[in-house]
Scaffold this motif. Structure first.
Motif, PDB file in Angstrom:
ATOM      1  N   ASN A  12     -13.733 -13.755  13.872  1.00  0.00           N
ATOM      2  CA  ASN A  12     -13.002 -12.850  12.996  1.00  0.00           C
ATOM      3  C   ASN A  12     -11.734 -13.481  12.439  1.00  0.00           C
ATOM      4  O   ASN A  12     -11.238 -13.079  11.398  1.00  0.00           O
ATOM      5  N   TYR A  13     -11.189 -14.455  13.165  1.00  0.00           N
ATOM      6  CA  TYR A  13      -9.899 -14.998  12.764  1.00  0.00           C
ATOM      7  C   TYR A  13      -9.957 -16.507  12.567  1.00  0.00           C
ATOM      8  O   TYR A  13      -8.950 -17.191  12.679  1.00  0.00           O
ATOM      9  N   SER A  67      -4.378 -18.211  -0.012  1.00  0.00           N
ATOM     10  CA  SER A  67      -5.800 -18.383   0.290  1.00  0.00           C
ATOM     11  C   SER A  67      -6.092 -17.976   1.723  1.00  0.00           C
ATOM     12  O   SER A  67      -7.164 -17.441   2.008  1.00  0.00           O
ATOM     13  N   ALA A  68      -5.136 -18.229   2.622  1.00  0.00           N
ATOM     14  CA  ALA A  68      -5.341 -17.821   4.014  1.00  0.00           C
ATOM     15  C   ALA A  68      -5.562 -16.320   4.081  1.00  0.00           C
ATOM     16  O   ALA A  68      -6.480 -15.844   4.751  1.00  0.00           O
ATOM     17  N   PHE A  69      -4.745 -15.581   3.361  1.00  0.00           N
ATOM     18  CA  PHE A  69      -4.884 -14.126   3.379  1.00  0.00           C
ATOM     19  C   PHE A  69      -6.231 -13.719   2.790  1.00  0.00           C
ATOM     20  O   PHE A  69      -6.904 -12.832   3.321  1.00  0.00           O
ATOM     21  N   PHE A  70      -6.629 -14.396   1.724  1.00  0.00           N
ATOM     22  CA  PHE A  70      -7.922 -14.080   1.099  1.00  0.00           C
ATOM     23  C   PHE A  70      -9.064 -14.287   2.088  1.00  0.00           C
ATOM     24  O   PHE A  70      -9.911 -13.410   2.279  1.00  0.00           O
ATOM     25  N   TYR A  71      -9.077 -15.445   2.757  1.00  0.00           N
ATOM     26  CA  TYR A  71     -10.169 -15.708   3.690  1.00  0.00           C
ATOM     27  C   TYR A  71     -10.106 -14.769   4.886  1.00  0.00           C
ATOM     28  O   TYR A  71     -11.140 -14.382   5.442  1.00  0.00           O
ATOM     29  N   LEU A  72      -8.884 -14.397   5.280  1.00  0.00           N
ATOM     30  CA  LEU A  72      -8.753 -13.439   6.387  1.00  0.00           C
ATOM     31  C   LEU A  72      -9.388 -12.107   6.012  1.00  0.00           C
ATOM     32  O   LEU A  72     -10.180 -11.544   6.775  1.00  0.00           O
ATOM     33  N   THR A  73      -9.063 -11.601   4.822  1.00  0.00           N
ATOM     34  CA  THR A  73      -9.627 -10.313   4.414  1.00  0.00           C
ATOM     35  C   THR A  73     -11.136 -10.411   4.271  1.00  0.00           C
ATOM     36  O   THR A  73     -11.858  -9.459   4.523  1.00  0.00           O
ATOM     37  N   ILE A  75     -10.125  -4.797  10.608  1.00  0.00           N
ATOM     38  CA  ILE A  75      -8.988  -4.188   9.904  1.00  0.00           C
ATOM     39  C   ILE A  75      -9.243  -4.141   8.401  1.00  0.00           C
ATOM     40  O   ILE A  75      -9.027  -3.115   7.761  1.00  0.00           O
ATOM     41  N   PHE A  76      -9.733  -5.243   7.850  1.00  0.00           N
ATOM     42  CA  PHE A  76      -9.822  -5.336   6.393  1.00  0.00           C
ATOM     43  C   PHE A  76     -11.207  -4.993   5.858  1.00  0.00           C
ATOM     44  O   PHE A  76     -11.450  -5.052   4.671  1.00  0.00           O
ATOM     45  N   ASN A  77     -12.135  -4.672   6.749  1.00  0.00           N
ATOM     46  CA  ASN A  77     -13.499  -4.322   6.377  1.00  0.00           C
ATOM     47  C   ASN A  77     -14.182  -5.395   5.511  1.00  0.00           C
ATOM     48  O   ASN A  77     -14.989  -5.073   4.638  1.00  0.00           O
ATOM     49  N   GLY A  78     -13.837  -6.648   5.792  1.00  0.00           N
ATOM     50  CA  GLY A  78     -14.548  -7.788   5.227  1.00  0.00           C
ATOM     51  C   GLY A  78     -14.779  -7.746   3.731  1.00  0.00           C
ATOM     52  O   GLY A  78     -13.926  -7.305   2.965  1.00  0.00           O
ATOM     53  N   ILE A  96      -9.922  -1.265  -2.950  1.00  0.00           N
ATOM     54  CA  ILE A  96      -9.342  -2.594  -2.718  1.00  0.00           C
ATOM     55  C   ILE A  96     -10.355  -3.433  -1.966  1.00  0.00           C
ATOM     56  O   ILE A  96     -11.090  -2.941  -1.112  1.00  0.00           O
ATOM     57  N   SER A  97     -10.443  -4.707  -2.342  1.00  0.00           N
ATOM     58  CA  SER A  97     -11.392  -5.613  -1.686  1.00  0.00           C
ATOM     59  C   SER A  97     -10.750  -6.998  -1.684  1.00  0.00           C
ATOM     60  O   SER A  97      -9.713  -7.197  -2.325  1.00  0.00           O
ATOM     61  N   PRO A  98     -11.337  -7.962  -0.956  1.00  0.00           N
ATOM     62  CA  PRO A  98     -10.704  -9.286  -0.896  1.00  0.00           C
ATOM     63  C   PRO A  98     -10.380  -9.857  -2.272  1.00  0.00           C
ATOM     64  O   PRO A  98      -9.364 -10.533  -2.441  1.00  0.00           O
ATOM     65  N   GLY A  99     -11.236  -9.572  -3.270  1.00  0.00           N
ATOM     66  CA  GLY A  99     -10.995 -10.114  -4.592  1.00  0.00           C
ATOM     67  C   GLY A  99      -9.702  -9.632  -5.234  1.00  0.00           C
ATOM     68  O   GLY A  99      -9.142 -10.299  -6.095  1.00  0.00           O
ATOM     69  N   THR A 100      -9.210  -8.470  -4.788  1.00  0.00           N
ATOM     70  CA  THR A 100      -7.977  -7.927  -5.360  1.00  0.00           C
ATOM     71  C   THR A 100      -6.834  -8.923  -5.236  1.00  0.00           C
ATOM     72  O   THR A 100      -6.039  -9.086  -6.156  1.00  0.00           O
TER      73      THR A 100
END
Lengths: 355, 353
Positions: free
Chosen positions: A330-331, B147-153, B159-162, B258-262
Motif C-alpha cells: 500500500n505504501y 509524483s510521490a503523492f500521485f503514486y500514493l493516491t 484512505i485514498f481509494n486507489g 476526486i481521483s488520483p488524476g486530479t
C-alpha cells in the motif's frame, strides 16, 4: 562472533593506517554497528533461514528475489539517471524530457529489433536516434538560452508534453514488450540457498539470465564512464566544466562542442535504457514520467552531477521500490520518497553531492 | 529570474491628490471585469458558469498560488496542485462521499478547516524542504514530491481509494443555501477567487511581499541586511498553500469527484503551463492562463476535428503553445499585452510630436 570480527577489522585498519582505518579509530561504535549490519546482511543472503525467522519475516525466496530485482532495477535506473545527472552537472539543465528520450529509445529499439531481428543492434539504433534528438535539442534550442536555467527547464517540459503526445500518436497507448534474445532467455543457477528441502538438500536460487547480464553491462558502463571522466582528456574537460564552465571556456576549450557531446551521450544512454526497460518490463504510455521521476529521485538522493552518486542513488531507490512492493504494497512508493525527504532534510546536496 | 522581472513592486504605492478617482481610473479594467463576473449568472447558462468560468476561477486560484511563489519568491513550486489535491482528498475523507466505509461524514465546518489545515501543513513542509536548496533544484524536488503523492493516491486503497477515487462529494448546505446548485456555487467560487486575488495583490505590496521579492532578486544581500530569507520563503509557501487548499476544496465541490488524476503528474504540469502561459509577472496572469487552458480543453477537440485534424492531438497543441510562449514571450500573455500597450503608447506619443 560479530564483535570479534569488528575488532579485528579495527586493528587491521589501524595497522594499515589508511582512511578506512582512521575512520574506524575515530568512530569505533559506528564501525562496530556497521560491521554487525554487514555480517547480518551477509547471513540474510547466504544462509538458509531458520523456520521461526521465516514465520516472522516471510519466505526467504521472496526476500532474495526482491533483493535481486532491486539491484538489477537499480542498474536500469542508473542507466537513465547517469545521463540526466551528467547533463545537469555540466549544463545546469534539468532535462524534464529525459523520460521522453527513454521512451523514444525504447520504441526505436523495438522497431529496430522487429526490422533487423537483432537485439544488440537495436541498442545501437536507440543510442543513435536519441543522441541525434538530444544533440538537436542542445544545438537548436538550449544554445540560444544559455544561463537561463528556468527557461531551459520549461522548454524541456514543453518538449516532453509534445513528445509524449506524438509517441502516443505513432505507437498507441498499448504496452510493448521487447523480446529477450534466445541466448539470454532462461534462468541461471546461482550459489545462493533459498530454502532447504525436507530431505536437507539445498534449493538454489534461479535468476533470469538477461537481468544479470544487463546489470553487469550497467556496471561496466558505469565503470567506463568513471574511467572516461577521470582518465581521459574529454573527461577532464567535462569535470572542469562541471566546476566552472566560464573558466573552461575562457581557457579556449570548445565548451559548446562539449555540451553537444554530453547532451547526445546522456540522451543516448537514456535511449539504451529504454530497450532495457522494455525487456525487463514493458514500455508504454506513462513510462516516460515514471522514469523521469525515478531519475529525479535518484539524482536528488545520490547528489546532482555525480556519477558515483547516481549509482548509489539508483541502487537505493531500486532496492527500496522492490522491497516496498514485497513488504508493504500500500505504501511502496512512499518508502522511496521517505528516503528522499530524509536525505534532503539531512544532506540537501545529496549523499555524494558537493556544495 | 528572467521570467519575473516585471514584478509589481516598482509601481507607486502611495496615492495622493484626488486619490479615489485616480484609483478608479487605474483599476477600471479590473473593476469592470469584476462587475461582469458578478452579473454573469443573469446571462450565462449553467454550462458556461460552471464548466468555463467556474473552472477558470478555481484553476486560476491554484495557479495563483504557484504564480505567487514563482513570480514574487522565485520558487517554481510544482507541489501546489498536490496541496490542492490533498485538501480535496481531506475534505472527502473527513466529510461526505459515496463511500461510507472511508468517509467520516463530519459536518463541513469541521471538515473544511481541517482539510485546509492539513493541506497547508503539507505545503509548508514541502516548502521547508525545497527552500533549503536553491533555484532550479526546487522544480526537481517539488516535482518528485508531487509524483510521490500521485503514486500514493494511486496505490493506497485504505484512505485514498486507489485508482477509483471518490464520487458524489457534494458542496454543503449552509445559511439556508444549497451551495451545490450552479449559481450559489459560482458565487462561492467567485468570492474565494476574488478574495485570493486581492490578497495576493495586497501581500505583494506589503512589507512581507517586498522582502520576498528582495530575497528573489538577491538573497545574499537580504540576508546581510538582516532578513531571514529562509523564514520568508517558508512563510510564502504557507500563504500560497492556503490559496491552493481553498482552490482544491472548491475543485472537488465543482467537480463532484476526486481521483488520483486530479492531482496527477499531468495536472501538475498543466498547472505550471497555465501559470507560465498567463504570465508570472502579475496575479491576473494565473486567471488568464486558466481561461485559455479551459477554453482550449473544452473546444480544441471540436475545433481540431472541424479543420480536419485528429482531435486527440490536444496535448500537442498545449505543448506547442507553451513552447511558443516560453521561447518568444517568457513573461507570458501579460508580457505580450504589456509590450503591445507600450508600443501603442509610444506610437501615440510619436504622432503627437
Amino acid at each position: 562472533m560479530a564483535t570479534a570480527l569488528g575488532d579485528e577489522g579495527t586493528a587491521r585498519g589501524a595497522r594499515r593506517g589508511d582512511a578506512l582505518g582512521r575512520w574506524i579509530n575515530h568512530h569505533p561504535l559506528a564501525a562496530l554497528s556497521l560491521a554487525v549490519i554487514v555480517i547480518f546482511c551477509l547471513w540474510l543472503i547466504l544462509a538458509p533461514w531458520p523456520q521461526g525467522f521465516e514465520d516472522w519475516f516471510g519466505r526467504k525466496r521472496l526476500f532474495i528475489n526482491a533483493l535481486f530485482n532491486g539491484i538489477t532495477l537499480g542498474g536500469l535506473y542508473f542507466l537513465v539517471a547517469a545521463g540526466f545527472t551528467l547533463i545537469f552537472g555540466l549544463m545546469r539543465n534539468v532535462n524534464l524530457a529525459h523520460g521522453s528520450l527513454y521512451l523514444f529509445g525504447g520504441y526505436m529499439g523495438y522497431e529496430a529489433g522487429v526490422w533487423t531481428g537483432s537485439w544488440l543492434l537495436s541498442f545501437v539504433v536507440a543510442f543513435l536516434c536519441c543522441a541525434i534528438v538530444g544533440a538537436a535539442m542542445q544545438i537548436l534550442i538550449f544554445r540560444r538560452m544559455e544561463g537561463q536555467d528556468l527557461r531551459q527547464t520549461l522548454v524541456t517540459l514543453g518538449l516532453s508534453i509534445v513528445f509524449a503526445d506524438l509517441m502516443v500518436w505513432v505507437w498507441g497507448g498499448n504496452a510493448i514488450q521487447i523480446d529477450t534474445p534466445d541466448y539470454l532467455t532462461g534462468p541461471v543457477p546461482t550459489p545462493i540457498v533459498v530454502a532447504l528441502k525436507p530431505s536437507g538438500d539445498a534449493i538454489f536460487l534461479q535468476y533470469p539470465r538477461v537481468r544479470l547480464v544487463i546489470f553487469a553491462a550497467a556496471v561496466l558502463i558505469g565503470i567506463g564512464m568513471w574511467l572516461a571522466l577521470h582518465r581521459t582528456r574529454i573527461g577532464m574537460m567535462i569535470r572542469a566544466g562541471v566546476d566552472d564552465r566560464d573558466m573552461l571556456s575562457v581557457l579556449g576549450y570548445r565548451v559548446q562542442l562539449l555540451f553537444v557531446l554530453v547532451f547526445a551521450f546522456g540522451a543516448g544512454l537514456a535511449g539504451m535504457a529504454g530497450i532495457v526497460g522494455g525487456t525487463f518490463q514493458s514500455i508504454s504510455l506513462g513510462e516516460d514520467s515514471h522514469f523521469l521521476l525515478a531519475s529525479l529521485v535518484v539524482v536528488i538522493v545520490g547528489g546532482m552531477g555525480s556519477i558515483p552518486g547516481a549509482a548509489l542513488g539508483a541502487l537505493i531507490i531500486g532496492l527500496s521500490e522492490q522491497f516496498g512492493l514485497v513488504y508493504f504494497q500500500n505504501y511502496a512508493t512512499v518508502a522511496t520518497f521517505v528516503i528522499m525527504v530524509v536525505v534532503l532534510a539531512l544532506r540537501p546536496q545529496g549523499l555524494l553531492g558537493r556544495r | 529570474m528572467a521570467l519575473s522581472d516585471t514584478g509589481t513592486a516598482r509601481r507607486p504605492i502611495g496615492l495622493e491628490g484626488d486619490a479615489f478617482s485616480r484609483w478608479l481610473s487605474q483599476h477600471s479594467p479590473t473593476l469592470l471585469l469584476g462587475l461582469l463576473l458578478v452579473l454573469l449568472p443573469a446571462a450565462a447558462t449553467d454550462f458556461v458558469l460552471d464548466q468555463i468560468v467556474g473552472w477558470t476561477l478555481v484553476l486560476g486560484m491554484i495557479a495563483l498560488s504557484l504564480m505567487f511563489l514563482a513570480g514574487y519568491g522565485g520558487m517554481v513550486s510544482l507541489v501546489q496542485m498536490t496541496v490542492a489535491g490533498l485538501a480535496g482528498y481531506s475534505i472527502t475523507v473527513l466529510g461526505a462521499s459515496s463511500l461510507p466505509s472511508i468517509s467520516l461524514f463530519w459536518p463541513w465546518w469541521v471538515a473544511a478547516p481541517l482539510a485546509i489545515l492539513i493541506a497547508v501543513a503539507f505545503g509548508t513542509l514541502a516548502g521547508a524542504l525545497s527552500a533549503r536548496t536553491e533555484g532550479i533544484y526546487t522544480i526537481m524536488i517539488t516535482l518528485a514530491l508531487a509524483s510521490a503523492f500521485f503514486y500514493l493516491t494511486l496505490q493506497n486503497w485504505s484512505i485514498f481509494n486507489g485508482f477509483n477515487g471518490f464520487t458524489s462529494v457534494p458542496a454543503p448546505i449552509f445559511l439556508g443555501v444549497n451551495w451545490k446548485s450552479p449559481v450559489p456555487l459560482y458565487y462561492l467560487i467567485l468570492f474565494c477567487a476574488g478574495l485570493s486575488y486581492v490578497a495576493v495583490l495586497y501581500v505583494s505590496r506589503a512589507p512581507f511581499g517586498i522582502a520576498l521579492q528582495g530575497a528573489r532578486d538577491n538573497p545574499r544581500r537580504m540576508e546581510a541586511i538582516g532578513f531571514n530569507v529562509m523564514a520568508h520563503r517558508i512563510a510564502a509557501y504557507a500563504f500560497a498553500a492556503v490559496i491552493a487548499a481553498v482552490g482544491g476544496i472548491l475543485l472537488v465541490w465543482l467537480n463532484n469527484q476526486i481521483s488520483p488524476g486530479t492531482a496527477g503528474i499531468q495536472a501538475t504540469i498543466d498547472l505550471l503551463v497555465i501559470a507560465v502561459v498567463g504570465g508570472l509577472g502579475h496575479p491576473i496572469g494565473a486567471f488568464i492562463g486558466a481561461f485559455i487552458y479551459v477554453i482550449l480543453r473544452t473546444f480544441a477537440l471540436d475545433a481540431l476535428v472541424a479543420v480536419g485534424l485528429d482531435g486527440r492531438r490536444f496535448q500537442t497543441i498545449i505543448g506547442l503553445g507553451f513552447l511558443v510562449i516560453v521561447l518568444f514571450s517568457p513573461d507570458g500573455v501579460i508580457g505580450i499585452w504589456r509590450r503591445w500597450l507600450a508600443r501603442a503608447a509610444s506610437s501615440r506619443r510619436g504622432i503627437g510630436r
